[in-house]
Scaffold this motif. Structure first.
Motif, mmCIF file in Angstrom:
data_model
loop_
_atom_site.group_PDB
_atom_site.id
_atom_site.type_symbol
_atom_site.label_atom_id
_atom_site.label_comp_id
_atom_site.label_asym_id
_atom_site.label_seq_id
_atom_site.Cartn_x
_atom_site.Cartn_y
_atom_site.Cartn_z
ATOM 1 N N GLN A 182 -2.537 6.896 -10.120
ATOM 2 C CA GLN A 182 -3.802 7.440 -9.635
ATOM 3 C C GLN A 182 -3.820 8.929 -9.949
ATOM 4 O OE1 GLN A 182 -2.310 6.322 -5.412
ATOM 5 N NE2 GLN A 182 -3.948 7.811 -5.038
ATOM 6 N N ILE A 183 -4.892 9.613 -9.571
ATOM 7 C CA ILE A 183 -5.079 10.976 -10.059
ATOM 8 C C ILE A 183 -3.921 11.909 -9.688
ATOM 9 C CG2 ILE A 183 -6.420 11.723 -8.045
ATOM 10 C CD1 ILE A 183 -8.193 13.319 -10.081
ATOM 11 N N ASP A 184 -3.287 11.663 -8.536
ATOM 12 C CA ASP A 184 -2.227 12.563 -8.080
ATOM 13 C C ASP A 184 -0.830 12.158 -8.519
ATOM 14 O OD1 ASP A 184 -4.011 14.242 -6.757
ATOM 15 O OD2 ASP A 184 -3.947 13.055 -4.930
ATOM 16 N N GLY A 185 -0.712 10.975 -9.167
ATOM 17 C CA GLY A 185 0.608 10.543 -9.598
ATOM 18 C C GLY A 185 0.798 9.052 -9.401
ATOM 19 N N PRO A 186 2.044 8.575 -9.421
ATOM 20 C CA PRO A 186 2.306 7.153 -9.218
ATOM 21 C C PRO A 186 1.842 6.703 -7.834
ATOM 22 C CG PRO A 186 4.235 8.244 -10.145
ATOM 23 C CD PRO A 186 3.279 9.334 -9.751
ATOM 24 N N CYS A 187 1.192 5.548 -7.773
ATOM 25 C CA CYS A 187 0.722 5.033 -6.484
ATOM 26 C C CYS A 187 1.884 4.849 -5.509
ATOM 27 C CB CYS A 187 0.000 3.703 -6.681
ATOM 28 S SG CYS A 187 -1.499 3.818 -7.681
ATOM 29 N N SER A 188 3.045 4.487 -6.041
ATOM 30 C CA SER A 188 4.215 4.254 -5.194
ATOM 31 C C SER A 188 4.660 5.516 -4.467
ATOM 32 C CB SER A 188 5.378 3.717 -6.039
ATOM 33 O OG SER A 188 5.726 4.647 -7.058
ATOM 34 N N GLU A 189 4.317 6.679 -5.028
ATOM 35 C CA GLU A 189 4.707 7.942 -4.410
ATOM 36 C C GLU A 189 3.592 8.554 -3.571
ATOM 37 O OE1 GLU A 189 6.145 10.578 -7.437
ATOM 38 O OE2 GLU A 189 7.584 9.103 -8.228
ATOM 39 N N VAL A 190 2.342 8.311 -3.970
ATOM 40 C CA VAL A 190 1.215 8.896 -3.233
ATOM 41 C C VAL A 190 0.977 8.139 -1.931
ATOM 42 C CG1 VAL A 190 -1.254 9.425 -3.297
ATOM 43 C CG2 VAL A 190 0.139 9.712 -5.357
ATOM 44 N N MET A 191 0.808 6.815 -2.016
ATOM 45 C CA MET A 191 0.601 5.969 -0.838
ATOM 46 C C MET A 191 0.732 4.512 -1.262
ATOM 47 S SD MET A 191 0.095 5.922 2.428
ATOM 48 C CE MET A 191 -0.427 7.624 2.715
ATOM 49 N N SER A 192 1.933 3.998 -1.201
ATOM 50 C CA SER A 192 2.174 2.645 -1.686
ATOM 51 C C SER A 192 1.442 1.606 -0.833
ATOM 52 C CB SER A 192 3.666 2.333 -1.681
ATOM 53 O OG SER A 192 3.891 0.984 -2.073
ATOM 54 N N ALA A 193 0.764 0.678 -1.509
ATOM 55 C CA ALA A 193 0.093 -0.429 -0.825
ATOM 56 C C ALA A 193 0.906 -1.719 -0.927
ATOM 57 C CB ALA A 193 -1.287 -0.655 -1.421
ATOM 58 N N GLU A 194 2.070 -1.637 -1.526
ATOM 59 C CA GLU A 194 2.885 -2.845 -1.704
ATOM 60 C C GLU A 194 3.417 -3.358 -0.354
ATOM 61 O OE1 GLU A 194 3.088 -4.505 -4.353
ATOM 62 O OE2 GLU A 194 2.487 -3.084 -5.920
ATOM 63 N N PRO A 195 3.619 -4.676 -0.229
ATOM 64 C CA PRO A 195 3.327 -5.720 -1.215
ATOM 65 C C PRO A 195 1.850 -6.110 -1.171
ATOM 66 C CG PRO A 195 4.343 -6.711 0.703
ATOM 67 C CD PRO A 195 4.272 -5.234 0.973
ATOM 68 N N ILE A 196 1.140 -5.810 -2.249
ATOM 69 C CA ILE A 196 -0.305 -6.038 -2.264
ATOM 70 C C ILE A 196 -0.637 -7.515 -2.100
ATOM 71 C CG2 ILE A 196 -2.410 -5.796 -3.621
ATOM 72 C CD1 ILE A 196 -1.103 -3.346 -4.971
ATOM 73 N N ASP A 197 0.085 -8.369 -2.798
ATOM 74 C CA ASP A 197 -0.236 -9.806 -2.740
ATOM 75 C C ASP A 197 -0.110 -10.358 -1.322
ATOM 76 O OD1 ASP A 197 2.522 -9.478 -2.773
ATOM 77 O OD2 ASP A 197 2.900 -11.178 -4.109
ATOM 78 N N GLU A 198 0.970 -10.003 -0.624
ATOM 79 C CA GLU A 198 1.181 -10.516 0.727
ATOM 80 C C GLU A 198 0.137 -9.969 1.695
ATOM 81 O OE1 GLU A 198 3.233 -12.920 1.601
ATOM 82 O OE2 GLU A 198 3.832 -13.051 -0.505
ATOM 83 N N LYS A 199 -0.248 -8.715 1.512
ATOM 84 C CA LYS A 199 -1.270 -8.130 2.386
ATOM 85 C C LYS A 199 -2.616 -8.817 2.189
ATOM 86 C CE LYS A 199 0.901 -3.616 2.896
ATOM 87 N NZ LYS A 199 0.963 -2.205 2.484
ATOM 88 N N VAL A 200 -2.994 -9.032 0.933
ATOM 89 C CA VAL A 200 -4.291 -9.668 0.676
ATOM 90 C C VAL A 200 -4.286 -11.112 1.190
ATOM 91 C CG1 VAL A 200 -5.942 -10.318 -1.109
ATOM 92 C CG2 VAL A 200 -4.746 -8.143 -1.277
ATOM 93 N N LYS A 201 -3.168 -11.806 1.027
ATOM 94 C CA LYS A 201 -3.053 -13.169 1.581
ATOM 95 C C LYS A 201 -3.235 -13.153 3.088
ATOM 96 C CE LYS A 201 0.105 -15.083 -1.904
ATOM 97 N NZ LYS A 201 1.517 -15.497 -2.154
ATOM 98 N N ALA A 202 -2.655 -12.143 3.746
ATOM 99 C CA ALA A 202 -2.753 -12.051 5.200
ATOM 100 C C ALA A 202 -4.183 -11.820 5.663
ATOM 101 C CB ALA A 202 -1.854 -10.923 5.709
ATOM 102 N N PHE A 203 -5.027 -11.317 4.769
ATOM 103 C CA PHE A 203 -6.438 -11.111 5.087
ATOM 104 C C PHE A 203 -7.288 -12.336 4.740
ATOM 105 C CE2 PHE A 203 -5.130 -6.923 5.921
ATOM 106 C CZ PHE A 203 -6.136 -6.263 6.601
ATOM 107 N N GLY A 204 -6.630 -13.444 4.394
ATOM 108 C CA GLY A 204 -7.329 -14.715 4.250
ATOM 109 C C GLY A 204 -7.765 -15.085 2.850
ATOM 110 N N PHE A 205 -7.254 -14.388 1.840
ATOM 111 C CA PHE A 205 -7.616 -14.667 0.452
ATOM 112 C C PHE A 205 -6.592 -15.578 -0.206
ATOM 113 C CE2 PHE A 205 -10.466 -11.292 1.165
ATOM 114 C CZ PHE A 205 -11.249 -11.033 0.070
#
Length: 279
Positions: A182-205
């Motif tokens: 992202q604009i400020d650098g690696p997403c893992s360092e700015v604000m990691s959303a991982e594990p994305i797949d498990e989070k999205v599944k938990a929201f019913g997708f």
């Protein structure tokens, strides 16, 4: 996917990438990195997946696309231009005064744009509203929304997912472009959303993770969407700046236009790729 279909998609995606470079170079501004990483999914959506009609952009029964990561408009504009929604030559007017091709998508001026976007997180909220509206009206319409992995740091994204699950919006497909930067650098360092797949599944997708720069994987993902009875999420692992050697995986190309030398290098690479595909 047969070889002819794949070649046609690769040609379309290469032309989209050429349009991205043409637009950002002539604008002296813009966001090539994330536009290039999403070029393949734009090609697949407009060539194989979505029901659209360039001669009738406001067709009531068309599928809808909301580019939630609206700064990647150069990629969407190029896809629309090469599909016939407006002249390819107009891509050179990107961000110019009096041009209808603004830096972010504007549904009031650009044929084929279904929603004006730019403020990150808001596009998916509009997409779920469109999907709910189609259900309410009994229309066979699918709604697609392309997000960035930096964008999903916004809380509004997850509120929209809760809405999609609550109202059983199986006509909604969100596509998260995970290019890692992202604009400020690696997403893992700015604000990691991982594990994305498990989070999205938990929201019913229902969720599938693919190589978003591979057309066989894209076909597999959209086939899975059509078989699902839930809101659907495609998590695409992609290369930021894909297709232009010196831009690939370089965070600096998130929001910077190529100069003349860089433009010439990029276009030479893409023209060579196109010639190879069309041979």
């Amino acid at each position: 996917m047969d070889s002819l279909c794949k070649k046609e998609l690769e040609i379309y995606a290469t032309k989209i990438r050429m349009g991205i470079i043409e637009g950002t170079y002539n604008a002296k501004a813009g966001h090539p990195g994330g536009s290039l990483s999403a070029a393949d999914v734009f090609a697949y959506l407009y060539e194989k997946e979505m029901r659209v009609n360039p001669k009738e952009p406001k067709w009531d029964d068309r599928d809808r696309l909301v580019l939630s990561k609206g700064h990647c408009a150069p990629g969407l504009y190029a896809a629309l231009a090469y599909k016939g929604f407006f002249p390819v030559e107009d891509l050179k007017t990107l961000r110019h005064i009096d041009s209808y091709l603004q830096g972010h998508p504007n549904m009031n001026t650009v044929p084929g744009i279904d929603m004006s976007t730019g403020s990150l997180g808001q596009g998916i909220s509009v997409a779920v509203g469109m999907a709910k509206g189609a259900k309410f009206l009994g229309k066979d319409v699918n709604v697609y929304s392309v997000l960035g992995d930096g964008e999903i740091e916004e809380g509004q994204v997850w509120e929209a997912m809760m809405f999609a699950h609550q109202y059983k919006l199986d006509n909604l497909c969100i596509i998260i472009d995970c290019n890692g930067l992202q604009i400020d650098g690696p997403c893992s360092e700015v604000m990691s959303a991982e594990p994305i797949d498990e989070k999205v599944k938990a929201f019913g997708f229902d969720v599938i993770t693919i190589d978003g720069n591979d057309f066989d994987d894209l076909e597999k993902a959209f086939d899975a969407f059509h078989k699902s009875n839930k809101p659907f999420a495609i998590i695409m692992k992609t290369v930021k700046g894909k297709g232009v050697s010196y831009m690939e995986n370089q965070v600096g190309w998130h929001g910077k236009a190529p100069n003349e030398e860089e433009y010439n290098i990029a276009m030479a690479e893409l023209n060579a790729k196109l010639a190879e595909l069309e041979a």
